[in-house]
Design a protein around this motif. Structure first.
Motif, PDB file in Angstrom:
ATOM      1  N   LEU A   5      -4.348  11.869   4.753  1.00 31.89           N
ATOM      2  CA  LEU A   5      -2.985  12.328   4.621  1.00 31.89           C
ATOM      3  C   LEU A   5      -3.035  13.674   3.926  1.00 31.89           C
ATOM      4  O   LEU A   5      -3.656  13.831   2.889  1.00 31.89           O
ATOM      5  CB  LEU A   5      -2.154  11.346   3.790  1.00 31.89           C
ATOM      6  N   ALA A  10      -5.379  11.150   0.293  1.00 32.41           N
ATOM      7  CA  ALA A  10      -6.008   9.831   0.285  1.00 32.41           C
ATOM      8  C   ALA A  10      -6.745   9.668   1.609  1.00 32.41           C
ATOM      9  O   ALA A  10      -6.289  10.157   2.642  1.00 32.41           O
ATOM     10  CB  ALA A  10      -4.954   8.742   0.135  1.00 32.41           C
ATOM     11  N   CYS A  56       0.484   5.667   4.336  1.00 29.57           N
ATOM     12  CA  CYS A  56      -0.443   5.828   3.224  1.00 29.57           C
ATOM     13  C   CYS A  56      -0.078   4.838   2.132  1.00 29.57           C
ATOM     14  O   CYS A  56       1.082   4.757   1.720  1.00 29.57           O
ATOM     15  CB  CYS A  56      -0.380   7.261   2.692  1.00 29.57           C
ATOM     16  N   THR A  58      -1.016   5.007  -0.874  1.00 25.72           N
ATOM     17  CA  THR A  58      -0.884   5.720  -2.146  1.00 25.72           C
ATOM     18  C   THR A  58       0.497   6.359  -2.290  1.00 25.72           C
ATOM     19  O   THR A  58       1.161   6.193  -3.304  1.00 25.72           O
ATOM     20  CB  THR A  58      -1.962   6.818  -2.268  1.00 25.72           C
ATOM     21  N   CYS A  59       0.938   7.069  -1.252  1.00 32.39           N
ATOM     22  CA  CYS A  59       2.193   7.820  -1.373  1.00 32.39           C
ATOM     23  C   CYS A  59       3.244   7.413  -0.325  1.00 32.39           C
ATOM     24  O   CYS A  59       4.357   7.912  -0.363  1.00 32.39           O
ATOM     25  CB  CYS A  59       1.914   9.321  -1.272  1.00 32.39           C
TER      26      CYS A  59
END
Ligand SMILES: [Zn+2]
Length: 148
Positions: A5, A10, A56, A58-59
Motif C-alpha cells: 500500500l 505495509a 490494508c 494497518t490503515c
C-alpha cells in the motif's frame, strides 16, 4: 511478490492475500472452472459486482500489487539497484520482454555500453534484436528448463 500500500507501506505476502481473497469471495471460486485454455475468462457481471477486495490491515487503505503499471515510473532506487547489478554482472539474459518500454530497453543499452554478453529469449521481435548476438525466438517456458 508482496502486495503493498503506497500510503502506509505495509507489505503482505502474496499467498496470504490469495487466501484472504478466497475467504472473502467464495462465489469467485466457480470462475476458476471457467478459465479457457488461453487463460482468459468471461466473468458474469453479477459476480464482478460482488467481488470484495481485502483492505490494508494497518490503515484500511486499498492494496495494490508491488509492480510498476504501464505509464508509472520505476522508483529511482530500483533503477539504481538494477544499474549496479548490471555493472557487477558479466552478462544479461532478457526473458519474455519485447523491450518496448524504455525502462527495460535502457538496461540492454547499459549492458551493451559495458560490453556485457547479452541474450534474449522472447516469442516475438524485440526492440534490441539488432543490437544483440543471441536472440532466441521461443517461449521462455520451453527454453528455460533446457538451460537451467
Ligand atoms: Zn496500510
Amino acid at each position: 511478490m508482496g502486495y503493498i500500500l503506497r500510503q502506509c507501506h505495509a507489505e503482505y505476502d502474496r499467498l496470504y492475500i490469495q487466501d484472504k481473497l478466497r475467504e472473502m469471495n467464495p462465489h469467485m471460486l466457480e470462475v476458476v472452472n471457467m478459465i479457457r485454455p488461453d487463460g482468459d475468462v468471461e466473468i458474469p457481471q453479477e459476480t464482478v459486482e460482488g467481488f470484495q477486495p481485502p483492505n490494508c490491515e494497518t490503515c484500511g487503505g486499498v492494496l495494490k500489487p508491488d509492480i510498476i503499471f504501464f505509464g508509472d515510473n520505476v522508483p529511482r532506487a530500483r533503477v539504481e539497484a538494477v544499474k549496479d547489478s548490471i555493472s557487477q554482472s558479466n552478462s544479461l539474459l532478457v526473458l519474455g520482454s519485447s523491450l518496448t518500454v524504455f525502462s527495460s530497453y535502457r538496461i540492454v543499452l547499459q549492458a551493451l555500453e559495458e560490453n556485457k554478453n547479452i541474450a534474449i529469449v522472447n516469442i516475438g521481435p524485440t526492440r534490441a534484436d539488432k543490437l544483440v548476438k543471441i536472440k532466441i525466438s521461443a517461449r521462455c517456458g520451453d527454453i528455460l528448463p533446457k538451460i537451467c
